[in-house]
Design a protein around this motif. Structure first.
Motif, PDB file in Angstrom:
ATOM      1  N   ALA A 105       0.717  -1.370   0.080  1.00  0.00           N
ATOM      2  CA  ALA A 105      -0.526   0.075   0.193  1.00  0.00           C
ATOM      3  C   ALA A 105       0.698   0.771   0.112  1.00  0.00           C
ATOM      4  O   ALA A 105       0.285   2.098  -0.834  1.00  0.00           O
ATOM      5  CB  ALA A 105      -0.613  -0.051   1.194  1.00  0.00           C
ATOM      6  N   GLN A 127       2.391   2.133  -3.503  1.00  0.00           N
ATOM      7  CA  GLN A 127       0.207   2.352  -4.570  1.00  0.00           C
ATOM      8  C   GLN A 127       0.461   3.662  -3.964  1.00  0.00           C
ATOM      9  O   GLN A 127      -0.216   4.502  -4.397  1.00  0.00           O
ATOM     10  CB  GLN A 127      -0.490   1.359  -4.135  1.00  0.00           C
ATOM     11  CG  GLN A 127      -0.730   0.038  -4.724  1.00  0.00           C
ATOM     12  CD  GLN A 127      -0.346   0.179  -5.811  1.00  0.00           C
ATOM     13  OE1 GLN A 127      -1.154   0.667  -6.969  1.00  0.00           O
ATOM     14  NE2 GLN A 127       1.142  -0.138  -6.480  1.00  0.00           N
ATOM     15  N   GLN A 144      -6.814   7.417  -5.937  1.00  0.00           N
ATOM     16  CA  GLN A 144      -7.248   6.800  -4.549  1.00  0.00           C
ATOM     17  C   GLN A 144      -7.790   5.388  -5.337  1.00  0.00           C
ATOM     18  O   GLN A 144      -7.621   4.540  -4.514  1.00  0.00           O
ATOM     19  CB  GLN A 144      -8.034   7.194  -3.666  1.00  0.00           C
ATOM     20  CG  GLN A 144      -7.187   8.517  -2.925  1.00  0.00           C
ATOM     21  CD  GLN A 144      -7.791   9.454  -1.988  1.00  0.00           C
ATOM     22  OE1 GLN A 144      -8.876   9.104  -1.684  1.00  0.00           O
ATOM     23  NE2 GLN A 144      -7.148  10.240  -1.155  1.00  0.00           N
ATOM     24  N   ARG A 145      -8.690   5.936  -5.489  1.00  0.00           N
ATOM     25  CA  ARG A 145      -9.869   4.563  -6.224  1.00  0.00           C
ATOM     26  C   ARG A 145      -9.256   3.267  -7.179  1.00  0.00           C
ATOM     27  O   ARG A 145      -9.039   2.031  -7.197  1.00  0.00           O
ATOM     28  CB  ARG A 145     -10.790   5.073  -7.125  1.00  0.00           C
ATOM     29  CG  ARG A 145     -11.978   5.135  -6.478  1.00  0.00           C
ATOM     30  CD  ARG A 145     -13.221   5.903  -6.816  1.00  0.00           C
ATOM     31  NE  ARG A 145     -14.573   7.228  -6.486  1.00  0.00           N
ATOM     32  CZ  ARG A 145     -15.039   6.341  -5.547  1.00  0.00           C
ATOM     33  NH1 ARG A 145     -14.971   5.468  -5.475  1.00  0.00           N
ATOM     34  NH2 ARG A 145     -16.084   7.205  -4.642  1.00  0.00           N
ATOM     35  N   VAL A 184      -6.262   2.895  -6.184  1.00  0.00           N
ATOM     36  CA  VAL A 184      -5.042   1.608  -5.987  1.00  0.00           C
ATOM     37  C   VAL A 184      -5.889   0.710  -5.431  1.00  0.00           C
ATOM     38  O   VAL A 184      -5.238  -0.370  -5.178  1.00  0.00           O
ATOM     39  CB  VAL A 184      -5.044   2.938  -4.561  1.00  0.00           C
ATOM     40  CG1 VAL A 184      -4.562   2.058  -3.159  1.00  0.00           C
ATOM     41  CG2 VAL A 184      -3.905   4.275  -4.809  1.00  0.00           C
ATOM     42  N   ALA A 185      -7.192   0.567  -5.243  1.00  0.00           N
ATOM     43  CA  ALA A 185      -7.873  -0.958  -4.742  1.00  0.00           C
ATOM     44  C   ALA A 185      -7.334  -2.159  -5.253  1.00  0.00           C
ATOM     45  O   ALA A 185      -7.483  -3.364  -4.635  1.00  0.00           O
ATOM     46  CB  ALA A 185      -9.308  -0.625  -4.941  1.00  0.00           C
ATOM     47  N   LEU A 234      -3.867  -3.836  -5.013  1.00  0.00           N
ATOM     48  CA  LEU A 234      -4.078  -4.853  -3.304  1.00  0.00           C
ATOM     49  C   LEU A 234      -5.243  -4.992  -3.653  1.00  0.00           C
ATOM     50  O   LEU A 234      -4.333  -6.365  -2.552  1.00  0.00           O
ATOM     51  CB  LEU A 234      -4.183  -2.917  -2.401  1.00  0.00           C
ATOM     52  CG  LEU A 234      -2.824  -2.272  -2.584  1.00  0.00           C
ATOM     53  CD1 LEU A 234      -3.478  -1.498  -1.524  1.00  0.00           C
ATOM     54  CD2 LEU A 234      -1.875  -3.011  -2.487  1.00  0.00           C
ATOM     55  N   THR A 257     -12.913  -0.221  -2.069  1.00  0.00           N
ATOM     56  CA  THR A 257     -12.397   1.212  -3.130  1.00  0.00           C
ATOM     57  C   THR A 257     -12.488   1.915  -1.291  1.00  0.00           C
ATOM     58  O   THR A 257     -11.499   2.548  -1.260  1.00  0.00           O
ATOM     59  CB  THR A 257     -13.316   1.574  -3.732  1.00  0.00           C
ATOM     60  OG1 THR A 257     -13.557   0.164  -5.005  1.00  0.00           O
ATOM     61  CG2 THR A 257     -12.821   2.693  -4.123  1.00  0.00           C
ATOM     62  N   ALA A 280      -9.287   0.947   0.057  1.00  0.00           N
ATOM     63  CA  ALA A 280      -8.146   1.621  -0.261  1.00  0.00           C
ATOM     64  C   ALA A 280      -8.016   2.927  -0.112  1.00  0.00           C
ATOM     65  O   ALA A 280      -6.918   3.965  -0.342  1.00  0.00           O
ATOM     66  CB  ALA A 280      -8.205   1.056  -2.392  1.00  0.00           C
TER      67      ALA A 280
END
Length: 208
Positions: free
Chosen positions: A131, A134, A145-146, A148-149, A152, A156, A159
């Motif tokens: 994380a 990311q 930001q979304r 990143v989900a 990983l 969402t 994340a």
């Protein structure tokens, strides 16, 4: 006659490497210990009373953690009344695994941040390290930001929460971690934040 330099043997290099891996593993498993190490690493030399006040932890805990860190060979104690604690920034880079003070700070945040604590409890410290990478991509303006989900493999909402929670680790690491660009070899200089974080403040203030 000058002293003759002695190079390490492969066995000695292996021993030193394994010992360092074991030390990093100890810090990753004990976030309270990692938190004291990171403080000494970033803001040292620091006395034990300064660490106590900055991290808002009991005096006996500070002394115990400093003693453990000294035994692990990653902090040194110098002077006498007051004794000053200093630490060298660790770096582990092997087979795609990177651990620097920035990663240790991110793990240590679970001691003071409920979102990080929840994330570690749910996914483990390995996912926190992923994380961090990311989050760096996000703060470098490369992903939302979304986004990143997906890498990983987390919801969402989680994340977004972890990206926000990791801001202090990235901001302080960018300023004080000499190995920051090892984590972000291509974007270290591009990471920035919309609001200023006081990276010169003790960790509890920068983590709030």
């Amino acid at each position: 006659m000058p002293p003759r330099s002695v190079s390490k043997t492969p066995s000695q290099d292996l021993e030193a490497g394994i010992n360092q891996l074991a030390t990093v593993g100890r810090l990753l498993e004990h976030p309270a210990l990692a938190r004291v190490y990171v403080y000494a690493c970033y803001y040292g030399p620091a006395t034990r009373p300064q660490i106590k006040e900055a991290l808002a932890i009991p005096k006996t805990t500070v002394y115990d953690h400093v003693e453990t860190l000294e035994a692990l060979g990653i902090v040194t104690l110098e002077g006498d009344r007051p004794v000053e604690v200093t630490a060298e920034p660790l770096q582990i880079t092997t087979d795609g695994i990177v651990v620097t003070p920035t990663i240790l700070h991110a793990v240590a945040l679970q001691e003071v941040d409920e979102d990080v604590s929840y994330f570690v409890e749910r996914y483990g410290v390995g996912k926190v390290a992923a994380a961090v990478r990311q989050a760096g991509l996000h703060y470098a303006g490369q992903i939302t930001q979304r986004m990143v989900a997906d890498p990983l493999d987390i919801p969402t909402g989680e994340a977004i929460s972890i990206v926000l929670a990791l801001r202090p680790a990235l901001a302080v690491g960018q300023e004080y971690d000499p190995h920051f660009d090892v984590i972000f070899p291509d974007i270290a200089g591009d990471i920035e934040f919309e609001t200023d974080l006081d990276v010169a403040a003790p960790l509890p203030n920068s983590e709030s």
